[in-house]
Design a protein around this motif. Structure first.
Motif, PDB file in Angstrom:
ATOM      1  N   ARG B  27       0.829  -1.201   0.000  1.00 22.19           N
ATOM      2  CA  ARG B  27       0.000   0.000   0.000  1.00 22.19           C
ATOM      3  C   ARG B  27       0.862   1.248   0.000  1.00 22.19           C
ATOM      4  O   ARG B  27       0.370   2.335   0.267  1.00 22.19           O
ATOM      5  N   SER B  28       2.135   1.097  -0.272  1.00 22.96           N
ATOM      6  CA  SER B  28       3.028   2.244  -0.206  1.00 22.96           C
ATOM      7  C   SER B  28       2.840   3.134  -1.430  1.00 22.96           C
ATOM      8  O   SER B  28       2.663   2.640  -2.543  1.00 22.96           O
ATOM      9  N   PRO B  29       2.867   4.468  -1.256  1.00 28.04           N
ATOM     10  CA  PRO B  29       2.728   5.351  -2.424  1.00 28.04           C
ATOM     11  C   PRO B  29       3.885   5.225  -3.408  1.00 28.04           C
ATOM     12  O   PRO B  29       3.710   5.563  -4.578  1.00 28.04           O
ATOM     13  N   VAL B  30       5.048   4.721  -2.957  1.00 32.07           N
ATOM     14  CA  VAL B  30       6.171   4.563  -3.882  1.00 32.07           C
ATOM     15  C   VAL B  30       5.827   3.549  -4.965  1.00 32.07           C
ATOM     16  O   VAL B  30       6.062   3.777  -6.158  1.00 32.07           O
ATOM     17  N   THR B  31       5.233   2.416  -4.580  1.00 32.48           N
ATOM     18  CA  THR B  31       4.861   1.418  -5.598  1.00 32.48           C
ATOM     19  C   THR B  31       3.813   1.991  -6.535  1.00 32.48           C
ATOM     20  O   THR B  31       3.859   1.741  -7.745  1.00 32.48           O
ATOM     21  N   SER B  32       2.881   2.793  -5.978  1.00 31.31           N
ATOM     22  CA  SER B  32       1.880   3.421  -6.844  1.00 31.31           C
ATOM     23  C   SER B  32       2.556   4.296  -7.890  1.00 31.31           C
ATOM     24  O   SER B  32       2.230   4.219  -9.084  1.00 31.31           O
ATOM     25  N   ALA B  33       3.532   5.113  -7.460  1.00 36.11           N
ATOM     26  CA  ALA B  33       4.199   6.022  -8.391  1.00 36.11           C
ATOM     27  C   ALA B  33       4.953   5.233  -9.463  1.00 36.11           C
ATOM     28  O   ALA B  33       4.926   5.578 -10.637  1.00 36.11           O
ATOM     29  N   LEU B  34       5.606   4.129  -9.055  1.00 37.90           N
ATOM     30  CA  LEU B  34       6.389   3.372 -10.039  1.00 37.90           C
ATOM     31  C   LEU B  34       5.477   2.651 -11.033  1.00 37.90           C
ATOM     32  O   LEU B  34       5.781   2.577 -12.222  1.00 37.90           O
ATOM     33  N   PHE B  35       4.331   2.140 -10.548  1.00 36.40           N
ATOM     34  CA  PHE B  35       3.403   1.522 -11.496  1.00 36.40           C
ATOM     35  C   PHE B  35       2.773   2.573 -12.403  1.00 36.40           C
ATOM     36  O   PHE B  35       2.410   2.262 -13.542  1.00 36.40           O
ATOM     37  N   LEU B  36       2.663   3.834 -11.909  1.00 35.75           N
ATOM     38  CA  LEU B  36       2.181   4.908 -12.780  1.00 35.75           C
ATOM     39  C   LEU B  36       3.116   5.056 -13.974  1.00 35.75           C
ATOM     40  O   LEU B  36       2.660   5.222 -15.108  1.00 35.75           O
ATOM     41  N   VAL B  37       4.432   4.939 -13.726  1.00 33.51           N
ATOM     42  CA  VAL B  37       5.381   5.071 -14.838  1.00 33.51           C
ATOM     43  C   VAL B  37       5.176   3.955 -15.850  1.00 33.51           C
ATOM     44  O   VAL B  37       5.179   4.187 -17.063  1.00 33.51           O
ATOM     45  N   LEU B  38       4.965   2.717 -15.360  1.00 35.13           N
ATOM     46  CA  LEU B  38       4.730   1.611 -16.303  1.00 35.13           C
ATOM     47  C   LEU B  38       3.473   1.880 -17.128  1.00 35.13           C
ATOM     48  O   LEU B  38       3.445   1.636 -18.345  1.00 35.13           O
ATOM     49  N   THR B  39       2.417   2.396 -16.483  1.00 38.07           N
ATOM     50  CA  THR B  39       1.196   2.740 -17.209  1.00 38.07           C
ATOM     51  C   THR B  39       1.490   3.771 -18.285  1.00 38.07           C
ATOM     52  O   THR B  39       1.031   3.641 -19.435  1.00 38.07           O
ATOM     53  N   ILE B  40       2.270   4.799 -17.910  1.00 37.40           N
ATOM     54  CA  ILE B  40       2.584   5.875 -18.860  1.00 37.40           C
ATOM     55  C   ILE B  40       3.361   5.320 -20.045  1.00 37.40           C
ATOM     56  O   ILE B  40       3.088   5.659 -21.201  1.00 37.40           O
ATOM     57  N   VAL B  41       4.322   4.440 -19.769  1.00 37.15           N
ATOM     58  CA  VAL B  41       5.153   3.912 -20.853  1.00 37.15           C
ATOM     59  C   VAL B  41       4.299   3.085 -21.812  1.00 37.15           C
ATOM     60  O   VAL B  41       4.408   3.216 -23.043  1.00 37.15           O
ATOM     61  N   SER B  42       3.394   2.241 -21.268  1.00 36.66           N
ATOM     62  CA  SER B  42       2.573   1.453 -22.189  1.00 36.66           C
ATOM     63  C   SER B  42       1.584   2.345 -22.936  1.00 36.66           C
ATOM     64  O   SER B  42       1.261   2.080 -24.100  1.00 36.66           O
ATOM     65  N   LEU B  43       1.126   3.437 -22.287  1.00 34.56           N
ATOM     66  CA  LEU B  43       0.266   4.383 -23.008  1.00 34.56           C
ATOM     67  C   LEU B  43       1.018   5.038 -24.150  1.00 34.56           C
ATOM     68  O   LEU B  43       0.453   5.241 -25.237  1.00 34.56           O
ATOM     69  N   SER B  44       2.294   5.341 -23.943  1.00 32.33           N
ATOM     70  CA  SER B  44       3.028   5.967 -25.040  1.00 32.33           C
ATOM     71  C   SER B  44       3.261   4.961 -26.163  1.00 32.33           C
ATOM     72  O   SER B  44       3.340   5.350 -27.331  1.00 32.33           O
ATOM     73  N   GLY B  45       3.315   3.655 -25.827  1.00 29.94           N
ATOM     74  CA  GLY B  45       3.306   2.647 -26.878  1.00 29.94           C
ATOM     75  C   GLY B  45       2.041   2.725 -27.716  1.00 29.94           C
ATOM     76  O   GLY B  45       2.079   2.629 -28.948  1.00 29.94           O
ATOM     77  N   LEU B  46       0.901   2.934 -27.044  1.00 31.38           N
ATOM     78  CA  LEU B  46      -0.371   3.100 -27.777  1.00 31.38           C
ATOM     79  C   LEU B  46      -0.329   4.352 -28.638  1.00 31.38           C
ATOM     80  O   LEU B  46      -0.860   4.360 -29.760  1.00 31.38           O
ATOM     81  N   PHE B  47       0.305   5.422 -28.127  1.00 33.50           N
ATOM     82  CA  PHE B  47       0.416   6.647 -28.933  1.00 33.50           C
ATOM     83  C   PHE B  47       1.211   6.375 -30.207  1.00 33.50           C
ATOM     84  O   PHE B  47       0.880   6.900 -31.272  1.00 33.50           O
ATOM     85  N   VAL B  48       2.265   5.561 -30.092  1.00 30.36           N
ATOM     86  CA  VAL B  48       3.042   5.217 -31.285  1.00 30.36           C
ATOM     87  C   VAL B  48       2.162   4.447 -32.272  1.00 30.36           C
ATOM     88  O   VAL B  48       2.197   4.695 -33.474  1.00 30.36           O
ATOM     89  N   LEU B  49       1.336   3.527 -31.759  1.00 28.73           N
ATOM     90  CA  LEU B  49       0.437   2.780 -32.641  1.00 28.73           C
ATOM     91  C   LEU B  49      -0.535   3.720 -33.349  1.00 28.73           C
ATOM     92  O   LEU B  49      -0.962   3.444 -34.475  1.00 28.73           O
ATOM     93  N   LEU B  50      -0.883   4.847 -32.692  1.00 28.18           N
ATOM     94  CA  LEU B  50      -1.784   5.824 -33.314  1.00 28.18           C
ATOM     95  C   LEU B  50      -1.016   6.856 -34.130  1.00 28.18           C
ATOM     96  O   LEU B  50      -1.584   7.863 -34.548  1.00 28.18           O
TER      97      LEU B  50
END
Lengths: 103, 166
Positions: B27-50
């Protein structure tokens, strides 16, 4: 499902996840992170509509997302500064314990 | 190939986004922040697909670079205790279930009724030179305004977070 529709469904799911985080988590920083997720879901919608819209050469959707990202950066900075100010005063970032201004 | 990549990135986005808000292990906010980065990176993969290549780069630079560092520094500065787990009440369970059913119904109905896909994807790329040219001609005023917003945000952040002179 069409190519546009599946992007829209993905964005809606991501927005729902972010909203659930904002509503259920009690740490102010995690709430800010949930807001970032919702902003990103909206950005994905803009890009998908730009790509499949009638005038993609006008780059309107891309422009909109560019400005939205800049606003999101400013929002994160100010929001985190507010969290720091609140922490100085209350010694906590738990939103359930910060209730002095509650009506 | 594009279809496979879409589903890979979409699954990554949803799983990492879920782990941001409801991590079953930490439940630590650090893990939340790091998973946010993974989300952002995969979203930018979607941006490349678009075909929005510049935005994919900006997404990684701004979010994974600047915003994440900001979040992690603030988390480090504050001495946070792990957030206690919330109990799931019956009311919350029923409400959440209703919302999930409503959303599933929307997903079934809306794409069919609205006939969203009028034309196939156009063959235009969000090329960086065209973007820059537009930014300094048609969108010059919003561009200057956003720089003012950024300065105001910076000054506000410094003002809010400095120590009270007592």
């Amino acid at each position: 499902m069409g190519e546009l529709a599946r992007y829209l469904v993905l964005a809606a799911l991501l927005f729902g996840i972010g909203l659930a985080g904002v509503l259920t988590r009690r740490n102010a920083i995690v709430v800010l992170i949930g807001i970032e997720l919702m902003l990103n879901a909206a950005n994905l919608n803009f890009i998908a509509f730009w790509r499949h819209g009638p005038h993609p050469e006008a780059l309107t959707g891309v422009m909109f997302v560019l400005f939205a990202i800049a606003i999101a950066a400013a929002e994160a900075a100010v929001g985190l500064a507010l969290v720091i100010a609140v922490y100085r005063h209350y010694r906590t970032t738990n939103l359930d314990q910060i209730e002095e201004m509650k009506g | 190939m594009q279809d496979i990549l879409f589903y890979v990135f979409a699954a990554l986005t949803l799983v990492c986004g879920f782990l941001v808000v409801a991590n079953p292990i930490s439940r630590s906010p650090v893990t939340s922040a790091l998973f946010l980065v993974l989300t952002i990176v995969s979203l930018s993969g979607l941006f490349v697909l678009l075909h929005a290549f510049f935005l994919a780069a900006v997404q990684i630079v701004v979010y994974a670079g600047a915003a994440l560092v900001l979040f992690l520094f603030v988390i480090m500065m504050l001495d946070l205790k792990a957030e206690e787990r919330r109990r799931i009440t019956r009311l919350g369970l029923i409400g959440g279930g209703l919302v999930a059913v409503a959303m599933a119904w929307l997903f079934r109905v809306v794409p069919r009724e609205a006939a969203l896909v009028a034309s196939g994807p156009a063959h235009v790329e969000g090329s960086t030179p065209a973007l820059g040219a537009l930014l300094f001609t048609q969108y010059l005023l919003p561009f200057e305004a956003i720089s003012l917003v950024l300065v105001a945000g910076m000054v506000g952040a410094i003002l809010l977070s400095r120590k009270e002179p007592s």
